[in-house]
Design a protein around this motif. Structure first.
Motif, mmCIF file in Angstrom:
data_model
loop_
_atom_site.group_PDB
_atom_site.id
_atom_site.type_symbol
_atom_site.label_atom_id
_atom_site.label_comp_id
_atom_site.label_asym_id
_atom_site.label_seq_id
_atom_site.Cartn_x
_atom_site.Cartn_y
_atom_site.Cartn_z
ATOM 1 N N SER A 73 28.897 -44.412 149.390
ATOM 2 C CA SER A 73 29.621 -44.871 148.199
ATOM 3 C C SER A 73 30.839 -45.719 148.572
ATOM 4 O O SER A 73 31.176 -46.649 147.843
ATOM 5 C CB SER A 73 30.016 -43.707 147.283
ATOM 6 N N ASN A 76 37.201 -38.271 142.942
ATOM 7 C CA ASN A 76 36.492 -37.749 141.760
ATOM 8 C C ASN A 76 36.443 -38.707 140.572
ATOM 9 O O ASN A 76 35.603 -38.558 139.705
ATOM 10 C CB ASN A 76 37.143 -36.435 141.305
ATOM 11 N N LYS A 88 29.918 -43.219 160.391
ATOM 12 C CA LYS A 88 29.708 -43.170 158.934
ATOM 13 C C LYS A 88 29.066 -44.449 158.398
ATOM 14 O O LYS A 88 28.744 -44.542 157.219
ATOM 15 C CB LYS A 88 31.057 -42.992 158.217
ATOM 16 N N ARG A 128 34.646 -36.605 151.684
ATOM 17 C CA ARG A 128 34.425 -35.988 150.377
ATOM 18 C C ARG A 128 33.559 -36.801 149.403
ATOM 19 O O ARG A 128 33.154 -36.271 148.378
ATOM 20 C CB ARG A 128 35.786 -35.678 149.719
ATOM 21 N N VAL A 129 33.348 -38.081 149.689
ATOM 22 C CA VAL A 129 32.525 -38.891 148.762
ATOM 23 C C VAL A 129 31.062 -38.878 149.226
ATOM 24 O O VAL A 129 30.796 -38.661 150.410
ATOM 25 C CB VAL A 129 33.028 -40.356 148.658
ATOM 26 N N PRO A 130 30.102 -39.123 148.308
ATOM 27 C CA PRO A 130 28.708 -39.208 148.734
ATOM 28 C C PRO A 130 28.533 -40.316 149.778
ATOM 29 O O PRO A 130 29.163 -41.374 149.650
ATOM 30 C CB PRO A 130 27.962 -39.560 147.443
ATOM 31 N N PRO A 131 27.708 -40.081 150.802
ATOM 32 C CA PRO A 131 27.504 -41.108 151.828
ATOM 33 C C PRO A 131 27.082 -42.430 151.186
ATOM 34 O O PRO A 131 26.298 -42.445 150.249
ATOM 35 C CB PRO A 131 26.368 -40.549 152.702
#
Ligand code: NAD
Length: 324
Positions: free
Chosen positions: A180, A141, A207, A175-178
């Protein structure tokens, strides 16, 4: 007739970054004198030899030797004087000799300090260093969003995360935007004694994340010199590696060469980072790469070593604040 042997180390694509890394990468932690003292002249000569033999990837961190590794690498890169687009530098943030701090404020300041020590305008990869010691939710986050801003500013090109336990990678990547997080750096999980990274490779490739594997010599366990005094392995793992090393030596074989070749054999791994602090080590490691390409691994000795290490296979040690 068989084709002539490749003259230099092969290059491998790193995930979707477009970077092409030498299959053996230069781990610069020893330049911070963490495995014994290294002079500036030795550091420069070692880096020069790495370039000469086709190594184009250099990994460091402000943590190694309490900033000494970054400073030494910076001096060596400057002394060698290659064009900036001919080599790839990764450094890290969040882990310092004073402790861990993955706050946006600290990592934003950290890159400026690293660039100054490295005498560079940008690094190719900035990695959150040993994230199992921080809050993974903060990494998701706060830290990664801060690094995305650094990417926009041009101070870094790609973002990575590193650590020992493997579950931390899926936790963050889920949990992170693809796109990033571009890269993960795993260590001590793809060597003869521990191959647990293997199970994670399909997930990471799916990924599109680039995979770097460090410490093929298990941070000195698979060397004739043996591990440094701070090595965290349990005594039975240390003893088994010592036995395997002695076995190879009696047979006239070098366990470090075998261990590096073993790690290099999996092409899903873009670069295998070996810590190097001497010209001779660079040469030995490059010979190991070239020999693997031309003659393959010494399967007989590998099988014998695997038998010796079987009782400790995949043994690891605790790391971080959130064990599962
Ligand atoms: P390693 O397994 O590469 O072992 C390094 C040791 O082996 C050093 O003592 C070195 O002098 C010695 N060595 C190197 N080549 C040799 C040879 N041919 N023969 C005999 N001995 C040889 O462990 P490492 O240095 O910890 O890992 C490599 C690099 O990976 C580090 O420098 C660092 O850049 C990176 N790394 C990152 C993390 C992380 O981000 N959390 C963790 C571990 C390693």
């Amino acid at each position: 007739a068989s084709p002539p042997p490749p003259a230099t180390v092969d290059l491998r694509e790193l995930g979707k970054t477009g970077l092409k890394l030498s299959s053996v990468g230069f781990g610069a932690s020893p330049l911070g004198s963490v495995f014994g003292p290294v002079s500036e002249d030795e550091a420069i000569a070692t880096v020069r030899e790495a370039f000469r033999l086709g190594i184009n990837f250099f990994d460091t961190s402000p943590y190694y030797g309490g900033t000494l590794s970054e400073k030494m690498l910076g001096k060596a890169l400057k002394a060698v004087g290659k064009p900036r687009n001919e080599y790839i530098v990764s450094t890290k943030c969040g882990r310092y000799i004073e402790g861990f701090d993955f706050s946006a404020e600290r990592v934003t300041k950290s890159i400026d300090e690293s660039l100054e020590r490295l005498q560079l305008d940008y690094v190719d990869i900035l990695q959150c260093h040993d994230i199992e010691f921080g809050s993974l939710d903060q990494i998701v986050n706060e830290t990664i969003p801060a690094l995305l801003k650094l990417k926009e500013s041009g101070k870094i090109r790609f973002i990575g995360i590193t650590g020992l336990p493997l579950w931390i990678f899926t936790y963050v990547l889920d949990r992170v935007p693809p796109g990033s997080v571009d890269v993960i750096l795993s260590y001590c999980h793809y060597s003869i004694n521990d191959t647990t990274l293997e199970d994670l490779l399909p997930y990471l490739m799916n990924k599109g994340v680039g995979i770097i594997s460090a410490s093929p010599l298990a941070m000195g366990l698979l060397t004739e010199r043996g591990p440094p005094e701070w090595h965290p392995a349990p005594p039975e793992l240390k003893a088994a590696c010592q036995e395997a090393t002695a076995f190879c030596k009696r047979k006239g074989k070098n366990i470090s060469k075998l261990a590096l070749q073993y790690s290099l054999s999996n092409k899903a791994i873009s670069s295998v980072l070996v810590g190097m602090n001497a010209v001779r080590q660079v040469e030995e490691n490059v010979v190991a790469v070239l020999e693997l390409e031309t003659s393959g691994i010494d399967q007989e000795t590998l099988s014998e070593v695997e038998v010796i290490l079987k009782p400790v296979k995949n043994q690891t040690w605790p790391s971080g604040i959130q064990q599962t």
